[in-house]
Write a protein that holds these residues in place. Structure first.
Motif, mmCIF file in Angstrom:
data_model
loop_
_atom_site.group_PDB
_atom_site.id
_atom_site.type_symbol
_atom_site.label_atom_id
_atom_site.label_comp_id
_atom_site.label_asym_id
_atom_site.label_seq_id
_atom_site.Cartn_x
_atom_site.Cartn_y
_atom_site.Cartn_z
ATOM 1 N N VAL A 119 -39.652 30.961 27.287
ATOM 2 C CA VAL A 119 -40.873 30.851 28.083
ATOM 3 C C VAL A 119 -41.690 32.137 27.985
ATOM 4 O O VAL A 119 -42.903 32.110 27.764
ATOM 5 C CB VAL A 119 -40.518 30.543 29.559
ATOM 6 C CG1 VAL A 119 -41.728 30.734 30.447
ATOM 7 C CG2 VAL A 119 -39.980 29.128 29.688
ATOM 8 N N ARG A 135 -43.322 32.377 24.633
ATOM 9 C CA ARG A 135 -44.465 31.473 24.542
ATOM 10 C C ARG A 135 -45.654 32.044 25.290
ATOM 11 O O ARG A 135 -46.779 32.019 24.819
ATOM 12 C CB ARG A 135 -44.073 30.107 25.128
ATOM 13 C CG ARG A 135 -45.232 29.134 25.340
ATOM 14 C CD ARG A 135 -45.864 28.745 24.011
ATOM 15 N NE ARG A 135 -47.109 28.007 24.186
ATOM 16 C CZ ARG A 135 -48.296 28.572 24.362
ATOM 17 N NH1 ARG A 135 -48.414 29.891 24.386
ATOM 18 N NH2 ARG A 135 -49.383 27.834 24.489
ATOM 19 N N ARG A 162 -47.107 35.219 23.419
ATOM 20 C CA ARG A 162 -47.057 35.230 21.956
ATOM 21 C C ARG A 162 -48.309 35.839 21.348
ATOM 22 O O ARG A 162 -48.235 36.440 20.285
ATOM 23 C CB ARG A 162 -46.790 33.831 21.410
ATOM 24 C CG ARG A 162 -47.925 32.850 21.542
ATOM 25 C CD ARG A 162 -47.517 31.510 20.970
ATOM 26 N NE ARG A 162 -48.581 30.531 21.150
ATOM 27 C CZ ARG A 162 -48.428 29.229 20.996
ATOM 28 N NH1 ARG A 162 -47.244 28.751 20.678
ATOM 29 N NH2 ARG A 162 -49.438 28.406 21.168
ATOM 30 N N PHE A 165 -51.522 27.365 27.945
ATOM 31 C CA PHE A 165 -50.433 26.475 27.543
ATOM 32 C C PHE A 165 -50.957 25.083 27.246
ATOM 33 O O PHE A 165 -51.971 24.666 27.799
ATOM 34 C CB PHE A 165 -49.412 26.351 28.683
ATOM 35 C CG PHE A 165 -48.392 27.460 28.746
ATOM 36 C CD1 PHE A 165 -48.661 28.709 28.238
ATOM 37 C CD2 PHE A 165 -47.163 27.232 29.352
ATOM 38 C CE1 PHE A 165 -47.727 29.731 28.315
ATOM 39 C CE2 PHE A 165 -46.213 28.245 29.434
ATOM 40 C CZ PHE A 165 -46.497 29.490 28.918
ATOM 41 N N ARG A 166 -50.244 24.366 26.405
ATOM 42 C CA ARG A 166 -50.459 22.927 26.323
ATOM 43 C C ARG A 166 -49.591 22.281 27.393
ATOM 44 O O ARG A 166 -48.658 22.913 27.906
ATOM 45 C CB ARG A 166 -50.058 22.410 24.936
ATOM 46 C CG ARG A 166 -50.957 22.955 23.845
ATOM 47 C CD ARG A 166 -50.626 22.398 22.485
ATOM 48 N NE ARG A 166 -51.320 23.164 21.461
ATOM 49 C CZ ARG A 166 -52.609 23.023 21.157
ATOM 50 N NH1 ARG A 166 -53.338 22.120 21.791
ATOM 51 N NH2 ARG A 166 -53.180 23.766 20.231
ATOM 52 N N ASP A 178 -46.037 22.578 26.830
ATOM 53 C CA ASP A 178 -45.480 23.905 27.109
ATOM 54 C C ASP A 178 -45.161 24.056 28.590
ATOM 55 O O ASP A 178 -44.181 24.697 28.974
ATOM 56 C CB ASP A 178 -46.464 25.006 26.707
ATOM 57 C CG ASP A 178 -46.744 25.015 25.216
ATOM 58 O OD1 ASP A 178 -45.805 24.750 24.453
ATOM 59 O OD2 ASP A 178 -47.889 25.288 24.839
ATOM 60 N N MET A 179 -46.011 23.460 29.425
ATOM 61 C CA MET A 179 -45.760 23.503 30.866
ATOM 62 C C MET A 179 -44.469 22.755 31.189
ATOM 63 O O MET A 179 -43.677 23.198 32.007
ATOM 64 C CB MET A 179 -46.922 22.869 31.647
ATOM 65 C CG MET A 179 -48.180 23.689 31.794
ATOM 66 S SD MET A 179 -48.070 25.368 32.476
ATOM 67 C CE MET A 179 -46.902 25.256 33.775
ATOM 68 N N ARG A 181 -41.962 22.362 29.165
ATOM 69 C CA ARG A 181 -40.857 23.221 28.716
ATOM 70 C C ARG A 181 -40.598 24.343 29.711
ATOM 71 O O ARG A 181 -39.447 24.699 29.972
ATOM 72 C CB ARG A 181 -41.196 23.833 27.348
ATOM 73 C CG ARG A 181 -40.878 22.885 26.235
ATOM 74 C CD ARG A 181 -40.879 23.602 24.878
ATOM 75 N NE ARG A 181 -41.204 22.625 23.872
ATOM 76 C CZ ARG A 181 -42.302 22.641 23.131
ATOM 77 N NH1 ARG A 181 -43.172 23.622 23.257
ATOM 78 N NH2 ARG A 181 -42.533 21.698 22.253
#
Lengths: 322, 300
Positions: A4, A7, A10, B91-92, B95-96, B98
């Motif tokens: 996380v 991400r 990044r 985020f997409r 991604d949220m 995840r």
């Protein structure tokens, strides 16, 4: 959590990597040109023979590439960028955009959230600092071989800062300043400004103290002559001319007394200087102290970084309001 | 068995108190509306309940356990949707999801994906490009995906258009019906919540002014309209929450206390939740006309 954090950051991390690649490309390009010049002109052979007499050769090299050496002061800002672009937004961006209320109400503690992020960025910062140091140490290598007038020392201000372990320490310190500023002021831009304003003065302060980390050694020799220690890579921190009584004499006095100038033969000048009892006194830090100084300076900055990061953790976990 | 229980709870920001001397019990298994004017301390209270804030004084218990601050075993039991529904805009949506899966041990990935599909949100969409309604749905799915026992929402329908508001509350109600989740939501617009809430807590100046089941509260209050000169006969016997007068007419919000009012020549009508809330809010913003009594319903 690591995934996380990766991400989430990044863009920052990949920008850092991109910047390092650009820097590496520039350094490899110019560094390669310098080493091939050394080899193709036979200068490196002359230097390796240690017979001396390479001075005029070295001077040519200095004329050609000396300006690069002065430009290399710019990468000195690189550790500060770590603080500004990695440290300052780390917590402040979340606080500013309110996403900390999302992050801190998942099923993990704030402590784990923060320590994971810090671990990731501390690792990346150490990595960047290490690559930076290795690249520049390699780049400085040709200069270290040269023994031209004035001498090059890896202890010099514009060389010491790029080598050994201090780049890592500076980067960690900058990162910690940015993080702490972000945690306290809770906004990205002010935190960046604070990082800039806090990092530079501390670096300059430490730089000015560096000459006093250990008591400098002293050497006395004929005034205006070449030092017997020339070419040994000492860092000459102070140089002056004293009279027979041991008092410092100003350069103007020396010049007017002994008529130093282009029309006066060198031997006459030296005779005059000797007759007045003038001597050159240099204070210097021998290059053998390089690692001791690196250790002292790194310990100070890593210590400060640890202190700031601990305080940031405390602030986020215990104090920080929603 | 309470979802949130506080005792003389207070939180100070510098010199200002965000919440002071607040004692309340929020029952479990209900949809509780926490209402009050801006600055009443609703957000402060909710932030303490979800562990974002530590109390300055007093005590708070959540789901009969300690406050969740720095306690994963409590954090996992509570879902929270903060005001403005923060999400990572870069985020997409996937991604949220995840993010939710990585940070919550009880995360129900299938449920979250199904929920997002049901409300028609593409997983590849960037969060920053979602519409207000979609954004709210993602935020709700994030809070519900961790399968909490208690869902706390701070001003969930503010900034939503009426359609998105209805859809949001529909998803919420479906989830409540399905799982028996306890819900606490704050709002200063009670009209939106009238249909979904079965319990009301009115907070004003950091204190509880009114608390109880909405049906019970509505049954206990009436609006009386009648001649102005006769108002005093009513105010002598009954507790008047708020009053307004025209030249000849008086409109009184009255809390019934069992005395008969049939033959008094007053015209009584039932009260709406909004009128009730507004009446008590007005009461708390003025010096109280008499001793301020808090009506606290015991939950069955």
């Amino acid at each position: 959590m690591i995934a996380v954090a990766l991400r989430q950051h990044r863009i920052q991390l990949s920008s850092g990597a991109a910047l390092m690649i650009v820097l590496a490309a520039l350094l490899v390009w110019t560094g390669h040109e310098m080493t091939s010049y050394l080899h193709s002109t036979g200068l490196s052979g002359c230097l390796a023979a240690r017979g001396g007499g390479c001075d005029s050769f070295s001077q040519l090299f200095e004329n050609r590439y000396g300006s690069l050496l002065r430009n290399v002061a710019y990468p000195n800002f690189l550790p500060m960028l770590v603080g500004i672009f990695w440290g300052a937004p780390l917590v402040a961006r979340e606080l500013e955009s309110g996403t900390h209320r999302l992050a801190w109400t998942q099923s993990i503690t704030r402590r784990r959230w923060l320590t994971t992020k810090l671990a990731l960025f501390v690792a990346a910062t150490v990595g960047i600092g290490a690559i930076f140091s290795l690249l520049l140490s390699w780049w400085f290598h040709p200069f270290a071989q040269l023994q031209f007038q004035g001498g090059y020392s890896r202890m010099d201000l514009d060389s010491f800062d790029f080598q050994g372990v201090v780049p890592i320490a500076y980067s960690l310190f900058a990162f910690a300043v940015g993080t702490a500023a972000g945690v306290v002021v809770r906004r990205v831009l002010p935190a960046m400004a604070i990082t800039f304003a806090a990092y530079l003065p501390l670096r300059l302060l430490m730089q000015s103290l560096r000459a006093h980390f250990e008591t400098p050694l002293q050497i006395t020799y004929q005034a205006l002559a070449t030092s017997p220690r020339a070419g040994l890579g000492d860092w000459i921190t102070h140089s002056r001319i004293v009279n027979a009584a041991g008092r410092t004499v100003s350069d103007q006095t020396v010049f007017s007394t002994c008529g130093v100038g282009p029309s006066v033969p060198k031997s006459d000048v030296f005779a005059c200087l000797a007759s007045h009892g003038y001597h050159q006194v240099d204070l210097y830090q021998p290059v053998s102290r390089f690692w001791a100084f690196q250790g002292i300076e790194s310990a100070v900055f890593v210590g400060l970084a640890a202190l700031l990061l601990t305080a940031s953790c405390y602030w986020v976990i215990r104090r920080s309001s929603a | 068995m309470s979802a949130i229980e506080t005792e003389a709870l207070g939180r100070r920001y510098g010199r200002r108190w965000g919440l002071k001397d607040c004692s309340l019990a929020v029952p479990r298994g209900r949809v509780v509306a926490l209402v009050g004017p801006n600055g009443a301390g609703k957000t402060t209270l909710l932030h303490m309940a979800v562990g974002l804030l530590a109390p300055t004084v007093g005590r708070i218990r959540v789901l009969d356990g300690p406050p969740p601050r720095e306690r994963p075993e409590q954090l996992r039991r509570i879902g929270f949707v903060a005001q403005d529904k923060p999400l990572y805009r870069g985020f997409r949506v996937k991604d949220m999801v995840r993010f939710g899966a990585a940070l919550n041990a009880d995360w129900d990935q299938d449920w979250a994906l199904r929920r997002l599909r049901d409300v028609g949100i593409p997983l590849g969409q960037r969060v920053g490009q979602l519409s207000g309604g979609q954004h709210a749905q993602v935020a709700l799915a994030m809070a519900l995906g961790k399968r909490p026992e208690l869902l706390v929402l701070d001003e969930p329908v503010a900034n939503l258009d009426p359609l998105a508001r209805r859809e949001f509350l529909q998803v919420l109600m479906a989830e409540v019906a399905e799982s028996g989740l306890s819900v606490v939501l704050s709002s200063h617009l009670i009209a939106d919540l009238e249909r979904v809430c079965d319990y009301l807590i009115l907070l004003s100046n950091g204190r509880v002014q009114l608390a109880g089941e909405t049906e019970g509260l509505l049954a206990k209050h009436r609006i009386f309209v009648g001649a102005r000169e006769r108002a005093e006969s009513l105010t002598r016997v009954h507790y008047v929450v708020s009053e307004s007068y025209t030249q000849r007419q008086a409109t009184l919000l009255v809390r019934l206390n069992g005395h008969s009012l049939q033959d008094s020549g007053w015209n009584a009508r039932p009260i709406t939740l909004e009128e009730l809330v507004l009446g008590y809010m007005k009461l708390s913003s003025q010096p109280p006309p008499g001793p301020l009594r808090v009506l606290q319903e015991a939950s069955p």
